[in-house]
Design an enzyme around this catalytic site. Structure first.
Site, PDB file in Angstrom:
ATOM      1  N   LYS A 160      59.718  -1.942  -0.018  1.00  0.00           N
ATOM      2  CA  LYS A 160      58.852  -2.852   0.744  1.00  0.00           C
ATOM      3  C   LYS A 160      57.445  -2.274   0.938  1.00  0.00           C
ATOM      4  O   LYS A 160      56.444  -2.946   0.699  1.00  0.00           O
ATOM      5  CB  LYS A 160      59.488  -3.151   2.113  1.00  0.00           C
ATOM      6  N   ARG A 244      68.128 -20.448  -9.085  1.00  0.00           N
ATOM      7  CA  ARG A 244      67.168 -20.378 -10.190  1.00  0.00           C
ATOM      8  C   ARG A 244      66.144 -21.511 -10.138  1.00  0.00           C
ATOM      9  O   ARG A 244      65.051 -21.395 -10.689  1.00  0.00           O
ATOM     10  CB  ARG A 244      67.911 -20.402 -11.527  1.00  0.00           C
TER      11      ARG A 244
END
EC number: 2.7.11.-
Length: 313
Positions: A160, A244
């Site tokens: 991160k 997706r």
């Protein structure tokens, strides 16, 4: 005692100055609500919220100017109580001598503001709500990406902070690293900021703690931001299935605010900073009414219908 803000801190932050009561500016403000004492000045004394800041403007002062000096003293005694944190007079109006007399008697600070009364009321309320609101700490990195508040979450070591550093180098801004404090402004808005001890700092594994403002300048930092999107970074082990098409929007609830959340798989070779930029822009496009998934489905339906017509012929 719960959360509070001192009168001193309020005067240090907002555009108000102390006219009287420098020795009393340690008084505690415990309510984010600001009272306009018009009703009590008109002798309706039920439900008077004496523990709030009292704000007077041109209307209240004009009314008081119609009274005798002794009547004004009695009116001011009715609004100056021991638990009254301060009295603010807007528009740089000259503060009546009777109010100064009563304020000395009751040990209540007197403050003067230059803005119009409605603006002073908004500034006081916004500041106090931010300071006194209930706070929720969440682990992650909070950034401003294309003007949007984006929170990066994920397990420790997923990357991160490293991704945040690349985003900062691409011109985006850091709000907080590691721990972000959120508070609710209204039913739809969450504001996030860094704890004071972590402001401007970013921890990079193998490098240590870096001061982003010192390295990249003040333009790389923003003190607080509205949270609009959560991006969960997940290590891709080949076992997790992802949406997706992006048609299944998920949300996280912080306090009572629903925040959209999306998951991004992390694996070697992926340019996560570019993907996060695309995610932020895609979210903004969706917010403006354009949905790429809907557009794709519409094209797919049209193609299917076209093929059916060809086959029928």
């Amino acid at each position: 005692m719960g959360k509070y803000v001192t009168v001193q801190k309020l005067t240090d932050t907002l555009d108000v100055e102390i006219v009287y009561g420098h020795e009393h500016v340690g008084k505690k403000i415990v309510s984010s609500e600001v009272s306009r004492p018009g009703l009590i000045l008109a002798d309706f004394k039920e439900f008077y919220p004496s523990d709030r800041i009292q704000l007077m403007g041109r209307t209240e002062i004009s009314y008081l100017d119609t009274l005798t000096s002794q009547e004004r003293i009695e009116k001011f005694r009715s609004i100056c109580r021991e638990d009254t944190p301060a009295i603010v007079v807007a528009r740089k109006i000259s503060i009546p001598s009777e109010l100064i007399l009563v304020a000395k008697e009751r040990k209540v600070p007197l403050l003067s503001a230059r803005s119009r009364t409605s603006r002073v009321l908004a500034n006081l309320t916004n500041y106090l709500e931010g300071q006194l609101a209930e706070r929720f700490s969440k682990h992650g990195v909070f950034l401003e990406v294309f003007g949007m508040g984006v929170l990066l979450t994920g397990t420790s070591g997923v990357g991160k902070s490293e991704t945040a550093l690349e985003l900062i180098q691409r011109g985006h801004r850091l709000v907080a690293d590691d721990r972000v404090e959120f508070f609710m402004v209204d039913e739809l808005t969450l504001i996030g900021e860094a704890p004071e001890i972590l402001q401007n700092l970013l921890e990079i594994r193998g490098l240590g703690i870096v001061d982003v403002m010192s390295l990249y300048g003040v333009s790389a930092i923003v003190r607080s931001k509205k949270l609009e999107l959560i991006i969960e970074m997940v290590l891709d082990d080949g076992q997790i299935e992802y949406d997706r098409l992006g048609s299944g929007q998920q949300y996280d609830r912080i306090f009572d605010v629903q925040i959209p959340r999306t998951r991004i798989p992390v694996k070697t070779g992926r340019n996560l900073a570019a993907i996060i930029e695309a995610a932020a822009m895609n979210f903004r496009a969706n917010s403006m009414g354009f949905d790429a998934t809907d557009a794709f489905n519409a094209k797919l339906d049209a193609l299917i219908m076209s093929n059916r017509e060809v086959n029928n012929d």
